[in-house]
Design an enzyme around this catalytic site. Structure first.
Site, PDB file in Angstrom:
ATOM      1  N   PHE A 113       0.847  -1.178   0.000  1.00  0.00           N
ATOM      2  CA  PHE A 113       0.000   0.000   0.000  1.00  0.00           C
ATOM      3  C   PHE A 113       0.891   1.238   0.000  1.00  0.00           C
ATOM      4  CE2 PHE A 113      -3.090   3.027   1.845  1.00  0.00           C
ATOM      5  CZ  PHE A 113      -4.083   2.869   0.897  1.00  0.00           C
ATOM      6  N   ASP A 184       1.916  -5.916   7.258  1.00  0.00           N
ATOM      7  CA  ASP A 184       0.706  -5.103   7.265  1.00  0.00           C
ATOM      8  C   ASP A 184      -0.480  -6.046   7.025  1.00  0.00           C
ATOM      9  OD1 ASP A 184      -1.478  -3.450   6.700  1.00  0.00           O
ATOM     10  OD2 ASP A 184      -0.266  -1.938   5.694  1.00  0.00           O
ATOM     11  N   TYR A 209     -11.083  -0.625  10.475  1.00  0.00           N
ATOM     12  CA  TYR A 209     -12.284  -0.092   9.820  1.00  0.00           C
ATOM     13  C   TYR A 209     -12.680  -0.891   8.580  1.00  0.00           C
ATOM     14  CZ  TYR A 209      -8.446   2.362   7.448  1.00  0.00           C
ATOM     15  OH  TYR A 209      -7.258   2.658   6.804  1.00  0.00           O
ATOM     16  N   LYS A 210     -11.872  -1.872   8.184  1.00  0.00           N
ATOM     17  CA  LYS A 210     -12.207  -2.690   7.021  1.00  0.00           C
ATOM     18  C   LYS A 210     -12.998  -3.918   7.475  1.00  0.00           C
ATOM     19  CE  LYS A 210      -7.969  -1.220   4.598  1.00  0.00           C
ATOM     20  NZ  LYS A 210      -8.554  -0.275   3.626  1.00  0.00           N
ATOM     21  N   ARG A 356     -12.949  -3.365  -7.940  1.00  0.00           N
ATOM     22  CA  ARG A 356     -12.595  -4.225  -6.818  1.00  0.00           C
ATOM     23  C   ARG A 356     -13.837  -4.540  -5.985  1.00  0.00           C
ATOM     24  NH1 ARG A 356      -8.623  -2.435  -1.896  1.00  0.00           N
ATOM     25  NH2 ARG A 356     -10.397  -1.051  -1.551  1.00  0.00           N
TER      26      ARG A 356
END
Length: 397
Positions: A113, A184, A209-210, A356
């Protein structure tokens, strides 16, 4: 066995929406609003500052850390929540570098990322010109573990395609090379089984939060292997990472174990929402979640490829090498996604050409998959994406 019909009922999902973007922001747990309101009214409202003691606010970061730790194979007392993922990346890499002062290279890959890379670039600039961030292709990571690499920093699941690194194998190779690892888990925690202890990982970070459904801005987490917990020196030596914060000493002394990785004041309102989400996870088995997500993603790929020939699979075809998301390439992918969102199927777009879709069995089922494919096929076959309003780029894609 996890009852996925029961878990789906625990989320407040908008009527008529198929939500395939939980890999970017999880939906609202039904219990979260009442839980947060209770905290606001009964704790903050009535206890005021005494809530830090009476309501146990100060213990939330490590309490939530242990609950997350159960999903990622972490030892008790090795995970703490707080701050943001970028801050935790900085902390982990800085601490790992400090343990190998004679090496100056951080190795990563171009599937990482970008924010992780940005944070490391900034960190290394502050340390001096002899430090280097070395970025290679994902398949070339193992071959680039040279004897000058201090830290291997990787995102386990590629945010664009869902391609997975083999954490255990790469960690073993890194350790054989005298290299520390920072993983990560932003697209791993709550999506796939993770075994940090079994893989002998050194550091790991992630967001809530995912897939963990903690809400926008929910705090991040950091893991430090117990064997390193009292050796790792926090570069961000914040007040709450001090051994005795309320002694108000002018000199910093790191706290014991994972406590030293605390930095700023815990976001109690956000952590309260996260605690409601973790209650749902307490009723689920991550291995059941993984098995179901493979079923759903396999169904989605099969149905999309049979109805949308203009889309090209960007994710690994082998589900064992893919996280809980599926991505397809299309030249006008942004417009396709905007057309989908307008029809109530929410995924997202990643530049330059990827649409996605995230699959979270806690609230996504086969009916949702079929509805999403039917809508996508209609948009593609009738070129419904080719409209001016779908070409306008929004700030968040």
């Amino acid at each position: 066995m996890t009852d996925f019909a029961a878990t789906k009922a625990k989320f407040d999902l908008p009527e008529g929406v198929v939500y395939l973007d939980g890999n970017s922001l999880g939906p609202l747990p039904r219990a979260a609003a009442a839980r947060v309101n209770e905290m606001l009214v009964s704790e903050w409202g009535q206890m005021l500052i005494t809530g830090w003691n009476k309501a146990g606010w100060m213990a939330l970061p490590t309490g939530l850390g242990d609950r997350i730790g159960q999903l990622i194979g972490a030892e008790p007392g090795s995970v703490v929540t707080g701050d943001t993922l970028s801050i935790k990346v900085y902390q982990a890499v800085a601490s790992a570098l400090d343990l190998y002062p004679d090496r100056k290279v951080v190795l990563s890959d171009n599937g990482n990322f970008p924010s992780d890379l940005y944070m490391v670039e900034g960190l290394l600039r502050s340390l001096g010109s002899d430090y280097e961030l070395r970025v290679v292709a994902p398949e070339d990571v193992a071959d680039n573990l040279t004897d000058d690499v201090a830290v291997l920093m990787l995102t386990e699941v590629d945010y664009r395609t869902g391609r997975m690194h083999d954490m255990k194998t790469l960690t073993e190779l890194a350790h054989a090379n005298g290299t520390m690892t920072v993983w990560d888990l932003a697209h791993s925690a709550g999506a796939i089984p993770v075994d940090l202890a079994g893989c002998n990982a050194d550091f790991a970070v992630g967001c809530t939060y995912k897939y963990l459904n903690g809400g926008p801005g929910a705090p991040a987490f950091i893991y430090v292997a117990p064997r390193l917990a009292d050796k790792a020196q926090p570069a961000l030596s914040g007040w709450l990472g001090h051994e005795a914060p309320f002694a108000f000493d002018l000199d910093y002394r790191p706290g014991h174990g994972i406590e030293r990785m605390r930095v700023g004041t815990p976001p109690i309102i956000q952590m309260t929402a996260l605690s409601a989400a973790m209650d749902i996870w307490d009723t689920a088995d991550i291995h059941d979640v993984r098995a179901k997500s493979i079923e759903l993603t396999e169904l989605f790929i099969h149905r999309v490829e049979s109805t949308c020939p203009d889309l090209t699979l960007a994710s690994p075809r082998d589900p064992a090498r893919r996280g809980s998301q599926v991505s397809f390439r299309f030249e006008n992918g942004y417009a396709v996604m905007q057309a989908l969102i307008a029809r109530g199927v929410i995924g997202d777009f990643r530049a330059p050409d990827i649409i996605r879709f995230g699959f979270t069995p806690l609230y996504i089922d086969e009916h949702d998959v079929e509805q999403a494919v039917e809508t996508l096929a209609d948009i593609m076959s009738n070129r419904l994406w080719d409209a001016p309003e779908y070409m306008v780029r929004q700030r968040v894609t």
